[in-house]
Write a protein that holds these residues in place. Structure first.
Motif, mmCIF file in Angstrom:
data_model
loop_
_atom_site.group_PDB
_atom_site.id
_atom_site.type_symbol
_atom_site.label_atom_id
_atom_site.label_comp_id
_atom_site.label_asym_id
_atom_site.label_seq_id
_atom_site.Cartn_x
_atom_site.Cartn_y
_atom_site.Cartn_z
ATOM 1 N N ARG A 172 28.635 10.882 -1.769
ATOM 2 C CA ARG A 172 28.691 9.593 -2.461
ATOM 3 C C ARG A 172 28.957 9.797 -3.944
ATOM 4 N NH1 ARG A 172 30.385 5.228 -1.353
ATOM 5 N NH2 ARG A 172 29.284 5.387 0.655
ATOM 6 N N ARG A 194 26.295 5.935 6.454
ATOM 7 C CA ARG A 194 26.759 6.657 5.277
ATOM 8 C C ARG A 194 28.118 6.219 4.721
ATOM 9 N NH1 ARG A 194 21.723 9.053 5.193
ATOM 10 N NH2 ARG A 194 21.408 10.470 6.945
ATOM 11 N N ASP A 196 31.760 3.946 3.922
ATOM 12 C CA ASP A 196 32.233 2.643 3.461
ATOM 13 C C ASP A 196 33.136 1.985 4.490
ATOM 14 O OD1 ASP A 196 31.025 2.900 0.857
ATOM 15 O OD2 ASP A 196 32.615 4.331 0.386
#
Length: 497
Positions: A172, A194, A196
């Protein structure tokens, strides 16, 4: 490379895109070919980056970093040396190179380690590192290279929950700095935690795309997207007709019972390949064993069959109601079992010249202590003596054509002295005609009172052919269903993560 996209075209109209600042998870049910495409793209970009000399003695940048299952670390080097491997600063006198500037290179490596939150001592030998730390070092290398895209192949497969969370926190951080992060995964629930966005691939085609906004609004939206992913990955409409085996008599005798079976990973004795698994096969019955690759299905059968997978096997095997010893292949065959599979070796042994050769599962436990084994990865498409040597090595580790070997075995099994035939994904690579012959031979075997165990990730094959289907995920039995059950239920059990 552009700071917008990195594109991987599986086929016309099927393109996976890694986008700047986004963590994209690619969930695939079977071999999509994407890892090989990524590897080829990395090779091309590496070759382009290697041309010419960098100015001012600075290291070259590498637009794409690929972190595959074979950790690209050198055990004889320390952490800092591994971080800077291939991206060293040069000492120069005008246009003349004077070798590596060791002080600047180590300082840059230490800075890259700090940038990704890695607290490892730069002087620590790489051979002492655990799985998370090895990944961390590779990500520090990506930071030093200035990569604008990072692709990781199943990075959390061998990590515990805490380490997986730490890993994705690092990823991230890369995305927040504008790096494109692409994670190949078979764990849709983890991907939803986790990533997008998620891209679903089945049979080499993109069958679904989902943005975080679709599942983050509410628990109901999350459940809906998770169910959609399961359908996209494994819920197929039956593609062919299967011969129907006669019903197994309700009082049919038990031919095989496996109970409390646990097996450890030969390269990491603290990790489990199979955990407290069990299986029952009765006379006249085809039992399906459903599981994606790495589910533990093949490890279960192979470890029973002569301890041909994993190490430290523990549990009980009964044939015809009596406990038997199957610790060697010869003993397993004498007890009435036979096993054959089309699955390629998952472990490789490093030899001279950077070549690694496939190792049969039966040899893994004995070779694990040498330190030369590594988990397999796609073979490089190289030419010359290395490729010839690899071909020669392969000929010593694989015997003949898998499909014809299995068809020949199935033809003879009904009349053999063995009582239970165990097959790992036997129809893979077969033509339609060969499949028909395979399925007809399995029906003949159970009509003769034999038992069959069939590993497959094809739900239509399992639910169309088998009397019962036992489902495995992450080394554990997650459920059992009867013939004709809802494919969505089996998909949920297969992808329980």
């Amino acid at each position: 490379m552009s700071d917008v996209d990195l594109r991987f075209e599986l086929s016309p109209g099927n393109t996976v895109v890694a986008r700047a600042g986004v963590v994209t998870a690619v969930c695939e049910e079977n071999g999509s070919g994407l890892p090989r495409l990524v590897s080829a793209a990395a090779d091309r970009l590496l070759a382009a980056a290697s041309g010419g000399s960098p100015r001012g003695g600075r290291p070259r940048s590498f637009p794409l970093t690929l972190v595959d299952r074979r950790r690209a670390l050198t055990g004889s080097l320390d952490v800092a040396e591994n971080v800077s491997l291939g991206v060293e600063f040069e000492r120069r006198l005008g246009p003349l190179p004077l070798g590596i500037d060791v002080k600047r290179t180590r300082a840059a490596a230490a800075e890259a380690l700090d940038r990704v939150g890695c607290a490892l001592p730069p002087s620590q030998p790489a051979r002492e590192l655990g799985e998370f730390d090895r990944l961390h070092v590779e990500l520090a290398r990506a930071a030093l290279r200035g990569s604008s895209a990072i692709v990781l192949d199943e990075p959390s497969a061998e990590l515990g929950e805490e380490d997986a969370e730490r890993l994705f926190a690092v990823l991230r951080g890369f995305a927040d700095r504008g790096v494109a992060v692409l994670v190949l995964s078979r764990r849709p629930r983890e991907a939803m935690e986790r990533a997008d966005e998620i891209v679903a691939i089945r049979d080499g085609e993109i069958v679904g795309r989902h943005a975080r906004s679709e599942w983050s609004a509410s628990p109901a939206a999350r459940a809906s997207v998770h169910a959609a992913l399961l359908r996209e990955l494994v819920d197929r409409t039956p593609r062919r007709a299967y011969p129907e085996a006669p019903p197994s008599p309700a009082e049919a005798r038990e031919l095989l019972r496996i109970s409390g079976w646990t097996v450890h990973d030969p390269l990491d004795r603290s990790a489990l390949l199979v955990e407290d698994a069990g299986l029952v096969v009765r006379a006249g019955e085809i039992v399906g064993l459903a599981g994606l690759p790495d589910s533990g299905a093949e490890d279960l059968l192979l470890s029973v069959y002569g301890r041909s997978a994993g190490t430290g096997a523990n549990g009980q095997v009964e044939m015809d109601g009596r406990v038997v010893d199957t610790a060697t292949v010869e003993k397993a065959i004498a007890a009435g079992l036979y096993f054959a599979s089309t699955d390629a070796p998952r472990y490789r042994m490093k030899v001279v010249g950077g070549i690694s050769i496939p190792v049969p599962a039966s040899r893994v436990a004995s070779l694990a202590a040498t330190g030369l084994l590594e988990r397999g990865a796609p073979e490089p498409e190289t030419e010359g003596w290395g490729r010839k040597a690899l071909g020669a090595a392969r000929s010593m580790t694989r015997a003949g054509d898998d499909e014809q070997h299995i068809l020949g075995l199935v033809r003879e099994f009904a009349g053999s002295e063995r009582t239970v035939l165990m097959l790992g994904r036997p129809a893979r690579g077969m033509t339609e005609g060969e499949r028909e012959e395979l399925y007809a031979g399995l029906v003949r075997s159970v009509e003769a009172g034999k038992g069959v165990v069939l590993i497959s990730s094809e739900l239509d094959e399992l639910l169309g052919l088998c009397h019962r289907v036992v489902v495995m995920a992450d080394g554990r039995v997650t459920g059992e269903v009867a013939r004709g059950a809802d494919p969505g239920l089996v998909a949920t059990l297969m992808l329980r993560d």
